[in-house]
Design an enzyme around this catalytic site. Structure first.
Site, short mmCIF file in Angstrom:
data_model
loop_
_atom_site.label_atom_id
_atom_site.label_comp_id
_atom_site.label_asym_id
_atom_site.label_seq_id
_atom_site.Cartn_x
_atom_site.Cartn_y
_atom_site.Cartn_z
N HIS A 1 45.62 4.04 23.31
CA HIS A 1 46.79 3.72 23.88
C HIS A 1 46.90 2.18 23.82
CE1 HIS A 1 44.61 2.34 27.71
NE2 HIS A 1 44.02 3.70 27.59
N ASP B 1 48.54 -0.13 25.85
CA ASP B 1 49.01 -0.82 27.20
C ASP B 1 47.47 -0.88 27.98
OD1 ASP B 1 49.10 2.05 27.39
OD2 ASP B 1 50.07 1.92 29.64
N ASP C 1 39.08 -0.57 27.83
CA ASP C 1 40.15 0.28 28.07
C ASP C 1 41.34 -0.08 27.66
OD1 ASP C 1 41.63 2.22 28.86
OD2 ASP C 1 41.81 1.69 30.97
N GLU D 1 49.86 5.11 28.42
CA GLU D 1 49.02 5.94 28.91
C GLU D 1 48.39 5.48 30.40
OE1 GLU D 1 45.09 7.46 30.03
OE2 GLU D 1 45.55 5.28 30.21
N GLU D 2 48.67 4.13 30.72
CA GLU D 2 47.99 3.78 31.97
C GLU D 2 49.20 4.18 33.29
OE1 GLU D 2 45.50 2.97 32.61
OE2 GLU D 2 44.48 1.95 30.87
N GLU E 1 39.67 8.35 24.19
CA GLU E 1 38.99 7.39 25.05
C GLU E 1 37.87 8.06 25.75
OE1 GLU E 1 40.98 4.88 27.86
OE2 GLU E 1 42.59 6.49 27.82
N HIS F 1 39.80 -1.32 34.47
CA HIS F 1 40.78 -1.65 35.61
C HIS F 1 40.11 -2.62 36.55
CE1 HIS F 1 42.83 2.30 34.99
NE2 HIS F 1 42.57 1.76 34.05
#
Ligand SMILES: [Zn+2]
Length: 422
Positions: A76, A78, A109, A143-144, A171, A381
């Site tokens: 992804h 984003d 990530d 995705e997030e 991932e 995150h």
């Protein structure tokens, strides 16, 4: 800049400097960058907008035998937002400190993975390698924020059908020690809201069937179930990904005043929100019965609804769990290819959280979650997300080994095991 690894790191930094943080990701800049990289590698490319302003980039490295089912490498574009003041370096600066740690949102990530796929292909191309099986790379948005407008749309598209994908890599998570981690399934979220109603009454009066009492009985029952699952986790009988987690996330009741709540009134309504995560091997139907009979029984004036309910089975009714044994050649190949690159990958587990991989498993396509990041603290995150450049470069070599193994694998596997049995 004659050292190839410094060029590899520079390209990674370039991708990291594009601010694709939710809620306003700069998707077009990321798309342009990926497309320019694809160009230098002579990969076929297309940009698809299943949803306007949310470009998805699909790259193709055609295999010599186009009849063989393909492999998809997903990532992804984003990233999650940042709190700038909590970072020691600019989260979109890709600063490299004296230890070689690259600081930026997305280093773990998962811009690392997205770029490592391309660098691995660059190495293979430079070595003269030609794939037998077609390799696709997808760079998906959103995705997030759940992946609904990205990977889900792709997985459900006619295009995906045409791609004839036999296996997906997506991932994973960084490993704190020297062995890589892998994931073969995810727990399905069930976001439950239960509501109780009852006769309102004076706060001083004792009577049966108040909304609060009815809700509290449910809460007791839910807490009992939660404790039984938590006990198995604490005792080491199950992993995070194998237990049904149940957590109360809100309680709403009472009659509000500007400064608080009316104290001498028992309210007529009370509700609770519960985040439930169900492993692919759990019996989701029996859990639903439990909810209807014990957690929100109509006999106690209760109702319930799901804000989200993801099935634990794929569209063919099989557990959405990818085999990680000899029955799955893609796992066998992965394990060996990683070993050939000098690292060990642990047996896959059911993941604690969710990723886009679930949308592919939902279609009956096996998928493994894997990020070649070892010896690294888990900072997904989190503030100060970083990745050491040595680790990043090692991951490129690991992917080169994996992609080479997959692209050379000439056996006629079924694109989709479930489909074959239908
Ligand atoms: Zn991610």
């Amino acid at each position: 800049m004659t050292d190839p690894s410094s060029a590899i790191i520079s390209r990674f930094q370039e991708y990291l400097r594009i601010n694709t943080a939710q809620p306003n990701p700069n998707y077009y800049e990321a798309a342009d960058f990926i497309l320019s990289q694809a160009n230098t590698l002579s990969l076929e490319s297309q940009t698809i907008e299943f949803v306007k302003n949310k470009p998805l980039i699909l790259l193709k490295w055609p295999g010599k035998n186009p009849n063989l089912p393909s492999v998809l490498l997903n990532s992804h574009t984003d990233v999650v937002p940042v709190e700038f003041q909590k970072w020691v370096h600019d989260p979109f600066g890709a600063h490299i400190d004296s230890d070689g740690d690259i600081y930026a949102r997305g280093t773990q990530d998962m811009k690392s993975v997205g770029m490592q796929y391309l660098e691995a292909i660059r190495k293979l191309k430079d070595s003269g390698f030609e794939p037998i099986r077609t390799i696709y790379l997808s760079y998906v948005p959103d995705e997030e924020i759940g992946g609904r407008d990205g990977a889900e749309k792709l997985a459900e598209s006619d295009l995906f059908e045409e791609m004839n994908v036999a296996f997906v890599l997506d991932e994973g998570l960084p490993s704190p020690d020297e062995k890589y981690l892998a994931y073969n399934g995810e727990r399905s979220p069930m976001w439950l809201v239960i509501k109780a109603t009852g006769a309102p009454g004076h706060g001083a009066k004792l009577y049966d069937n108040t909304a609060m009492e009815n809700l509290m009985k449910s809460v007791e029952s839910i807490r009992g179930f939660r404790a039984s699952q938590f006990d198995m986790l604490k005792a080491g009988l199950k992993t995070d990904g194998e237990v049904i987690s149940v957590n109360l996330v809100y309680l709403r009741a009472g009659t509000q005043t500007p400064n608080g709540f009316v104290m001498n009134l028992q309210p007529s309504e009370a509700e609770a929100g519960i985040d439930i995560r169900v492993p692919p091997t759990a019996d989701q139907k029996s859990l639903e019965r439990r909810i209807a009979e014990e957690w929100a029984p109509a006999s106690r004036n209760m109702t319930f609804e799901f804000k989200q309910k993801v099935p634990v089975v794929d569209k063919f009714g099989k557990p959405a769990l990818t085999a990680a044994d000899d029955s799955n050649p893609w796992w066998v190949l992965l394990e060996k290819a990683v070993r050939d690159s000098g690292v060990i990958v642990r047996k896959p587990e059911v993941s604690f959280g969710t990723t886009d991989a679930r949308y592919f498993r939902q279609q009956g396509v096996p998928a493994i979650g894997f990020s070649p990041i070892a010896n690294t603290p888990l900072l997904l995150h989190d503030h100060n997300e970083h990745l050491n450049q040595r680790e990043y470069l090692k991951g490129v070599d690991t992917y080169a080994s994996i992609i080479k193994a997959y692209a050379s694998f000439a056996e006629e596997t079924e694109a989709n095991a479930s489909k074959a049995e239908l």
